[in-house]
Design an enzyme around this catalytic site. Structure first.
Site, mmCIF file in Angstrom:
data_model
loop_
_atom_site.group_PDB
_atom_site.id
_atom_site.type_symbol
_atom_site.label_atom_id
_atom_site.label_comp_id
_atom_site.label_asym_id
_atom_site.label_seq_id
_atom_site.Cartn_x
_atom_site.Cartn_y
_atom_site.Cartn_z
ATOM 1 N N LYS A 122 -19.523 -5.101 10.249
ATOM 2 C CA LYS A 122 -18.421 -6.044 9.996
ATOM 3 C C LYS A 122 -17.182 -5.531 10.708
ATOM 4 O O LYS A 122 -16.637 -4.495 10.325
ATOM 5 C CB LYS A 122 -18.177 -6.117 8.479
ATOM 6 C CG LYS A 122 -17.873 -7.503 7.978
ATOM 7 C CD LYS A 122 -17.857 -7.553 6.469
ATOM 8 C CE LYS A 122 -16.467 -7.360 5.922
ATOM 9 N NZ LYS A 122 -16.437 -7.220 4.473
ATOM 10 N N ARG B 49 -2.336 -6.227 -8.341
ATOM 11 C CA ARG B 49 -1.279 -7.223 -8.159
ATOM 12 C C ARG B 49 -1.370 -8.326 -9.193
ATOM 13 O O ARG B 49 -0.398 -8.715 -9.802
ATOM 14 C CB ARG B 49 -1.375 -7.851 -6.761
ATOM 15 C CG ARG B 49 -0.959 -6.934 -5.648
ATOM 16 C CD ARG B 49 -1.429 -7.440 -4.314
ATOM 17 N NE ARG B 49 -2.874 -7.414 -4.228
ATOM 18 C CZ ARG B 49 -3.578 -7.640 -3.135
ATOM 19 N NH1 ARG B 49 -2.957 -7.951 -2.019
ATOM 20 N NH2 ARG B 49 -4.887 -7.562 -3.142
ATOM 21 N N HIS C 119 0.840 -1.206 0.000
ATOM 22 C CA HIS C 119 0.000 0.000 0.000
ATOM 23 C C HIS C 119 0.878 1.260 0.000
ATOM 24 O O HIS C 119 0.619 2.208 -0.745
ATOM 25 C CB HIS C 119 -0.881 0.030 1.267
ATOM 26 C CG HIS C 119 -1.877 -1.084 1.374
ATOM 27 N ND1 HIS C 119 -1.991 -1.874 2.487
ATOM 28 C CD2 HIS C 119 -2.823 -1.539 0.503
ATOM 29 C CE1 HIS C 119 -2.967 -2.763 2.325
ATOM 30 N NE2 HIS C 119 -3.478 -2.586 1.115
ATOM 31 N N SER D 234 -2.903 -7.975 2.939
ATOM 32 C CA SER D 234 -3.220 -7.756 4.360
ATOM 33 C C SER D 234 -3.719 -9.027 5.026
ATOM 34 O O SER D 234 -3.388 -9.306 6.181
ATOM 35 C CB SER D 234 -4.285 -6.663 4.504
ATOM 36 O OG SER D 234 -3.790 -5.444 4.044
#
Ligand code: ADP
Length: 152
Positions: free
Chosen positions: A42, A91, A18, A129
């Protein structure tokens, strides 16, 4: 009018992948707003406050970078804050397919908001992540995937 890009994500946690996208995009824009998206229903892994403080510490010497939290649609945030660009990193081809659908949907809703994609540096392709979180959860050392200012 200044050219601001919104870099949205969960950043749970913010990784060197990032960071690299933000630093490489900085010369293209007058400012970058890193926007941590959250959903009250969430729960993230790391507390929102920590994620925000960590990212701020990474860019403490970059006045062009600001960090915010937001809930709701990313394009709505852009429109209500006069932001015309969304920045995303790519990616893999899986990222591309996912981002293509979201980018085209966003453009259908708000044609004035353009999504700009930067390809990841090859050495960051495998950094995600979710995987970094798993390493930390199981007591491993994930420090080399995190910006030097972030020590978890
Ligand atoms: P989201 O939950 O929206 O996917 P992430 O925090 O996982 O949020 O990612 C935010 C943005 O950063 C996305 O555009 C994602 O593709 C990009 N990104 C994530 N990891 C990397 C990496 N290693 N290299 C480049 N871009 C990345």
């Amino acid at each position: 009018m200044s050219k601001i890009a919104l870099f949205p994500g969960s950043f749970d946690p913010f990784t060197i992948g990032h960071e690299s996208i933000v630093r490489r995009a900085l010369p293209l824009f007058d400012g970058i707003t890193i926007a941590i998206g959250y959903n009250t229903n969430k729960k993230g892994f790391f507390p929102l406050n920590d994620r925000m403080k960590w990212i701020e510490s990474v860019f403490q010497n970059d006045p062009k970078v600001t960090v915010v939290c937001y809930e709701g649609l990313t394009v709505d945030y852009c429109v209500s804050h006069g932001i015309s660009y969304i920045l995303r990193g790519l990616r893999t081809s899986a990222d591309f397919e996912y981002e293509r659908a979201i980018g085209q949907m966003n453009r259908a809703m708000h044609p004035k908001v353009e999504t700009v994609f930067l390809l990841t540096q090859p050495e960051h392709t495998f950094i995600a992540s979710t995987i970094v979180r798993d390493i930390i959860l199981h007591g491993g050392d994930a420090s080399r995937f995190l910006p030097s200012q972030i020590r978890i």
